[in-house]
Design a protein around this motif. Structure first.
Motif, PDB file in Angstrom:
ATOM      1  N   VAL A 343       0.859  -1.186   0.000  1.00 12.09           N
ATOM      2  CA  VAL A 343       0.000   0.000   0.000  1.00 12.09           C
ATOM      3  C   VAL A 343       0.892   1.231   0.000  1.00 12.09           C
ATOM      4  O   VAL A 343       1.850   1.319   0.773  1.00 12.09           O
ATOM      5  CB  VAL A 343      -0.941   0.038   1.217  1.00 12.09           C
ATOM      6  N   SER A 344       0.574   2.174  -0.873  1.00 13.13           N
ATOM      7  CA  SER A 344       1.314   3.427  -0.971  1.00 13.13           C
ATOM      8  C   SER A 344       0.400   4.574  -0.567  1.00 13.13           C
ATOM      9  O   SER A 344      -0.723   4.690  -1.050  1.00 13.13           O
ATOM     10  CB  SER A 344       1.801   3.623  -2.412  1.00 13.13           C
ATOM     11  N   ARG A 345       0.874   5.435   0.353  1.00 16.57           N
ATOM     12  CA  ARG A 345       0.109   6.625   0.764  1.00 16.57           C
ATOM     13  C   ARG A 345       0.818   7.882   0.285  1.00 16.57           C
ATOM     14  O   ARG A 345       1.922   8.181   0.711  1.00 16.57           O
ATOM     15  CB  ARG A 345      -0.027   6.685   2.290  1.00 16.57           C
ATOM     16  N   GLY A 346       0.178   8.595  -0.634  1.00 14.92           N
ATOM     17  CA  GLY A 346       0.798   9.819  -1.145  1.00 14.92           C
ATOM     18  C   GLY A 346       2.179   9.533  -1.670  1.00 14.92           C
ATOM     19  O   GLY A 346       3.106  10.316  -1.474  1.00 14.92           O
ATOM     20  N   GLY A 347       2.334   8.401  -2.342  1.00 18.53           N
ATOM     21  CA  GLY A 347       3.654   7.906  -2.691  1.00 18.53           C
ATOM     22  C   GLY A 347       4.265   8.491  -3.946  1.00 18.53           C
ATOM     23  O   GLY A 347       3.602   9.129  -4.757  1.00 18.53           O
ATOM     24  N   ARG A 348       5.569   8.222  -4.094  1.00 14.45           N
ATOM     25  CA  ARG A 348       6.325   8.592  -5.290  1.00 14.45           C
ATOM     26  C   ARG A 348       6.801   7.315  -5.980  1.00 14.45           C
ATOM     27  O   ARG A 348       8.000   7.030  -6.040  1.00 14.45           O
ATOM     28  CB  ARG A 348       7.507   9.479  -4.898  1.00 14.45           C
ATOM     29  N   PRO A 349       5.871   6.519  -6.506  1.00 18.00           N
ATOM     30  CA  PRO A 349       6.273   5.280  -7.179  1.00 18.00           C
ATOM     31  C   PRO A 349       7.121   5.527  -8.411  1.00 18.00           C
ATOM     32  O   PRO A 349       7.837   4.627  -8.867  1.00 18.00           O
ATOM     33  CB  PRO A 349       4.930   4.632  -7.544  1.00 18.00           C
ATOM     34  N   ASP A 350       7.058   6.755  -8.951  1.00 11.09           N
ATOM     35  CA  ASP A 350       7.852   7.081 -10.140  1.00 11.09           C
ATOM     36  C   ASP A 350       9.346   6.959  -9.874  1.00 11.09           C
ATOM     37  O   ASP A 350      10.128   6.719 -10.797  1.00 11.09           O
ATOM     38  CB  ASP A 350       7.528   8.499 -10.610  1.00 11.09           C
ATOM     39  N   LEU A 351       9.761   7.111  -8.593  1.00  8.13           N
ATOM     40  CA  LEU A 351      11.177   7.005  -8.257  1.00  8.13           C
ATOM     41  C   LEU A 351      11.692   5.579  -8.423  1.00  8.13           C
ATOM     42  O   LEU A 351      12.899   5.353  -8.509  1.00  8.13           O
ATOM     43  CB  LEU A 351      11.417   7.481  -6.817  1.00  8.13           C
ATOM     44  N   ALA A 352      10.756   4.612  -8.454  1.00 14.24           N
ATOM     45  CA  ALA A 352      11.144   3.211  -8.647  1.00 14.24           C
ATOM     46  C   ALA A 352      10.681   2.704 -10.004  1.00 14.24           C
ATOM     47  O   ALA A 352      10.436   1.507 -10.178  1.00 14.24           O
ATOM     48  CB  ALA A 352      10.548   2.354  -7.528  1.00 14.24           C
ATOM     49  N   ARG A 353      10.582   3.613 -10.981  1.00 13.73           N
ATOM     50  CA  ARG A 353      10.005   3.262 -12.278  1.00 13.73           C
ATOM     51  C   ARG A 353      10.692   2.057 -12.924  1.00 13.73           C
ATOM     52  O   ARG A 353      10.038   1.194 -13.515  1.00 13.73           O
ATOM     53  CB  ARG A 353      10.083   4.466 -13.220  1.00 13.73           C
ATOM     54  N   ALA A 354      12.003   1.959 -12.811  1.00 19.51           N
ATOM     55  CA  ALA A 354      12.728   0.865 -13.462  1.00 19.51           C
ATOM     56  C   ALA A 354      12.288  -0.502 -12.964  1.00 19.51           C
ATOM     57  O   ALA A 354      12.415  -1.508 -13.674  1.00 19.51           O
ATOM     58  CB  ALA A 354      14.235   1.041 -13.244  1.00 19.51           C
ATOM     59  N   ARG A 355      11.749  -0.552 -11.746  1.00 20.26           N
ATOM     60  CA  ARG A 355      11.388  -1.851 -11.164  1.00 20.26           C
ATOM     61  C   ARG A 355       9.880  -2.118 -11.160  1.00 20.26           C
ATOM     62  O   ARG A 355       9.466  -3.217 -10.753  1.00 20.26           O
ATOM     63  CB  ARG A 355      11.928  -1.948  -9.739  1.00 20.26           C
ATOM     64  N   LEU A 356       9.081  -1.164 -11.551  1.00 16.70           N
ATOM     65  CA  LEU A 356       7.634  -1.346 -11.480  1.00 16.70           C
ATOM     66  C   LEU A 356       7.138  -2.581 -12.220  1.00 16.70           C
ATOM     67  O   LEU A 356       6.297  -3.326 -11.700  1.00 16.70           O
ATOM     68  CB  LEU A 356       6.912  -0.091 -11.994  1.00 16.70           C
ATOM     69  N   PRO A 357       7.630  -2.871 -13.425  1.00 17.96           N
ATOM     70  CA  PRO A 357       7.126  -4.075 -14.132  1.00 17.96           C
ATOM     71  C   PRO A 357       7.492  -5.385 -13.448  1.00 17.96           C
ATOM     72  O   PRO A 357       6.923  -6.430 -13.772  1.00 17.96           O
ATOM     73  CB  PRO A 357       7.791  -3.970 -15.512  1.00 17.96           C
ATOM     74  N   LEU A 358       8.451  -5.348 -12.500  1.00 18.11           N
ATOM     75  CA  LEU A 358       8.894  -6.567 -11.830  1.00 18.11           C
ATOM     76  C   LEU A 358       8.108  -6.869 -10.558  1.00 18.11           C
ATOM     77  O   LEU A 358       8.251  -7.946  -9.984  1.00 18.11           O
ATOM     78  CB  LEU A 358      10.384  -6.445 -11.469  1.00 18.11           C
ATOM     79  N   VAL A 359       7.280  -5.912 -10.120  1.00 21.12           N
ATOM     80  CA  VAL A 359       6.518  -6.094  -8.880  1.00 21.12           C
ATOM     81  C   VAL A 359       5.362  -7.061  -9.131  1.00 21.12           C
ATOM     82  O   VAL A 359       4.590  -6.893 -10.079  1.00 21.12           O
ATOM     83  CB  VAL A 359       5.972  -4.744  -8.363  1.00 21.12           C
ATOM     84  N   THR A 360       5.230  -8.069  -8.280  1.00 15.76           N
ATOM     85  CA  THR A 360       4.155  -9.056  -8.437  1.00 15.76           C
ATOM     86  C   THR A 360       3.101  -8.959  -7.340  1.00 15.76           C
ATOM     87  O   THR A 360       2.023  -9.534  -7.468  1.00 15.76           O
ATOM     88  CB  THR A 360       4.731 -10.483  -8.430  1.00 15.76           C
ATOM     89  N   ALA A 361       3.391  -8.246  -6.258  1.00 14.83           N
ATOM     90  CA  ALA A 361       2.445  -8.156  -5.142  1.00 14.83           C
ATOM     91  C   ALA A 361       1.292  -7.221  -5.472  1.00 14.83           C
ATOM     92  O   ALA A 361       1.496  -6.166  -6.079  1.00 14.83           O
ATOM     93  CB  ALA A 361       3.168  -7.648  -3.887  1.00 14.83           C
ATOM     94  N   PRO A 362       0.052  -7.554  -5.093  1.00 16.30           N
ATOM     95  CA  PRO A 362      -1.081  -6.645  -5.291  1.00 16.30           C
ATOM     96  C   PRO A 362      -0.776  -5.289  -4.650  1.00 16.30           C
ATOM     97  O   PRO A 362      -0.395  -5.224  -3.477  1.00 16.30           O
ATOM     98  CB  PRO A 362      -2.228  -7.355  -4.576  1.00 16.30           C
ATOM     99  N   THR A 363      -0.930  -4.223  -5.415  1.00 16.66           N
ATOM    100  CA  THR A 363      -0.486  -2.895  -4.987  1.00 16.66           C
ATOM    101  C   THR A 363      -1.633  -1.897  -5.021  1.00 16.66           C
ATOM    102  O   THR A 363      -2.309  -1.747  -6.045  1.00 16.66           O
ATOM    103  CB  THR A 363       0.657  -2.398  -5.887  1.00 16.66           C
ATOM    104  N   LEU A 364      -1.848  -1.214  -3.901  1.00 20.57           N
ATOM    105  CA  LEU A 364      -2.865  -0.171  -3.787  1.00 20.57           C
ATOM    106  C   LEU A 364      -2.171   1.175  -3.672  1.00 20.57           C
ATOM    107  O   LEU A 364      -1.343   1.384  -2.779  1.00 20.57           O
ATOM    108  CB  LEU A 364      -3.740  -0.413  -2.558  1.00 20.57           C
ATOM    109  N   LEU A 365      -2.514   2.090  -4.564  1.00 22.63           N
ATOM    110  CA  LEU A 365      -1.963   3.441  -4.550  1.00 22.63           C
ATOM    111  C   LEU A 365      -3.040   4.396  -4.050  1.00 22.63           C
ATOM    112  O   LEU A 365      -4.099   4.525  -4.667  1.00 22.63           O
ATOM    113  CB  LEU A 365      -1.511   3.847  -5.956  1.00 22.63           C
ATOM    114  N   ILE A 366      -2.798   5.063  -2.915  1.00 23.94           N
ATOM    115  CA  ILE A 366      -3.753   6.006  -2.337  1.00 23.94           C
ATOM    116  C   ILE A 366      -3.178   7.410  -2.441  1.00 23.94           C
ATOM    117  O   ILE A 366      -2.059   7.660  -1.990  1.00 23.94           O
ATOM    118  CB  ILE A 366      -4.040   5.688  -0.861  1.00 23.94           C
ATOM    119  N   VAL A 367      -3.952   8.315  -3.032  1.00 20.76           N
ATOM    120  CA  VAL A 367      -3.475   9.679  -3.257  1.00 20.76           C
ATOM    121  C   VAL A 367      -4.572  10.672  -2.894  1.00 20.76           C
ATOM    122  O   VAL A 367      -5.763  10.393  -3.082  1.00 20.76           O
ATOM    123  CB  VAL A 367      -3.069   9.886  -4.734  1.00 20.76           C
TER     124      VAL A 367
END
Length: 434
Positions: A343-367
């Motif tokens: 779970v991401s709260r007000g997150g900056r997932p863009d900082l991990a852009r290179a690894r985003l396609p490798l993530v397999t866990a269900p991910t909730l982005l809250i903004v």
């Protein structure tokens, strides 16, 4: 008959209710604000759970204490047409007052619940408690609301009410209990020696005291990490563990993340709050925004936690805030990580852009809806994820979710996400599809 104050009134009302069959296995629901200290005494005496039913009186313009109706949660609405006609209130005037009261109702409901889920009412006897009844508009709205939530029996209970109150409210409740029903009745306050206005802080304190016996027992201790001590909280019969990755300018003492952690404990989830950087490192902006460094630290902490009883063997997840969200996603992409949920709260997932396609866990982005730039960054990031994912925008909330009710919404969303996926992971079931 006069009551010393609302506490005295609550104790006398509790004594009257204890003599009735409805006192067994009941839920006490209070009308804030004045009804809460009364209801708290009733709940304590009966050993019953306490909840709130937020109702706002719709007062006559220029005479706000004279109710011409009431509004409540779940859309409950009552109009006292007799008062409306007698006061000459137009539909436009009523609508204006109603809109104002609904806005205040939403604020108070969010503040009073503070992340607490409503007490289930389905199939239960519900004692609706206020500090008194005058016109009955608020009480009527409250009774309608608890019935809509599934109450099998509704009892309206107050310290004082007019002598003809049961005929006025006939059909609103299945039973009526009042300590005092005088023939001469002008206002509720005349029957109290101390009828000072109840404050929001007093409401929250009363709800907190009543809630303590129903909270899960939580074992709290510290665990040593290279960056400093970690606060580990483990509820009884824990079903999973969530590691918190804090963002820039925040740490393990963050009041926002602690409030989220408290909500997770209610779902049987252990929590680990720690710092990804040492105090000296936290002053270095390059390190604060280095997802590889932060993610590596989180991965190391995960290995430590997973090897320590009683957390060993529990499914785990990550909660990341701001730059901590990038750390969570970075760590989740490690080959041996396999978190059950993120779970991401007000997150900056863009900082991990290179690894985003490798993530397999269900991910909730809250903004937050008012955090427009970060909303767009999260939308772009979600398009690059290949795992199950969801984006939840909290209307009107800023980056820190400081608005009334915003952080409670975050906590509820996170708790539901982790409970869903970590529980499934523990039981070995298949993940549900979106």
């Amino acid at each position: 008959m006069h009551f010393t104050d609302r506490t005295d009134a609550g104790r006398r009302l509790a004594a009257a209710l204890a003599a009735t069959p409805d006192a067994q296995d009941a839920v006490v629901v209070a009308l804030p604000r004045g009804g809460v200290p009364v209801a708290a005494e009733v709940a304590t005496a009966l050993g019953a759970p306490l909840d709130v039913c937020v109702i706002r009186k719709v007062g006559v313009p220029g005479q706000p204490e004279l109710a011409m109706g009431a509004v409540g949660e779940d859309g409950a609405r009552v109009v006292n047409q007799t008062v409306v006609d007698a006061a000459g209130v137009t539909p436009g005037q009523f609508a204006a007052v109603e809109a104002r009261e609904r806005a205040e109702l939403a604020r108070r409901a969010a503040a009073y619940r503070a992340g607490r889920p409503p007490v289930p009412l389905a199939g239960r006897t519900v004692l609706v408690v206020d500090d008194g009844v005058a016109t009955g508009s608020s009480a009527l709205a409250a009774c309608r609301m608890v019935r809509a939530r599934g109450a099998s029996r509704v009892v309206l209970a107050v310290p004082v009410a007019p002598h003809d109150w049961t005929s006025r409210l006939a059909g609103a409740a299945d039973a009526f209990v009042a300590v005092h029903t005088p023939s001469r009745f002008l206002a509720v306050g005349e029957f109290y020696q101390d009828f000072r206005q109840t404050t929001d802080d007093e409401v929250l304190a009363a709800l907190d005291r009543a809630d303590r016996p129903h909270r899960p027992a939580v074992d709290v201790h510290e665990l040593a990490f290279p960056t400093g001590p970690a606060a580990v909280a483990v509820p009884e019969h824990a079903v999973g563990v969530v590691l918190f990755a804090h963002g820039s300018g925040s740490g393990r003492d963050s009041p926002r993340n602690r409030r989220v952690a408290e909500r997770l404990h209610r779902e049987g989830l252990a929590t680990v709050l720690f710092d990804l950087l040492t105090p000296r490192e936290a002053t270095d902006r390059w390190k604060v925004f280095d997802p590889g460094l932060l993610g590596g630290r989180l991965a190391e902490a995960t290995r430590t936690v997973r090897g320590r009883p009683p957390l060993a063997g529990l499914p785990f997840g990550y909660f990341g805030a701001s730059t901590g969200a990038a750390a969570a996603l970075w760590a989740a992409a490690e080959p041996d990580a396999e978190p059950g949920a993120i779970v991401s709260r007000g997150g900056r997932p863009d900082l991990a852009r290179a690894r985003l396609p490798l993530v397999t866990a269900p991910t909730l982005l809250i903004v937050g809806g008012a955090d427009e730039d970060v909303v767009e960054l999260n939308r772009q990031a979600r398009s690059e994820l290949r795992c199950e994912s969801a984006l939840q925008v909290v209307p009107g909330a800023g980056h820190l979710f400081e608005e009334p009710g915003a952080l409670e919404t975050v906590a509820d969303l996170a708790a539901q996400w982790f409970a869903r996926y970590l529980t499934i992971r523990q039981s070995g079931g298949d993940r549900a599809e979106h």
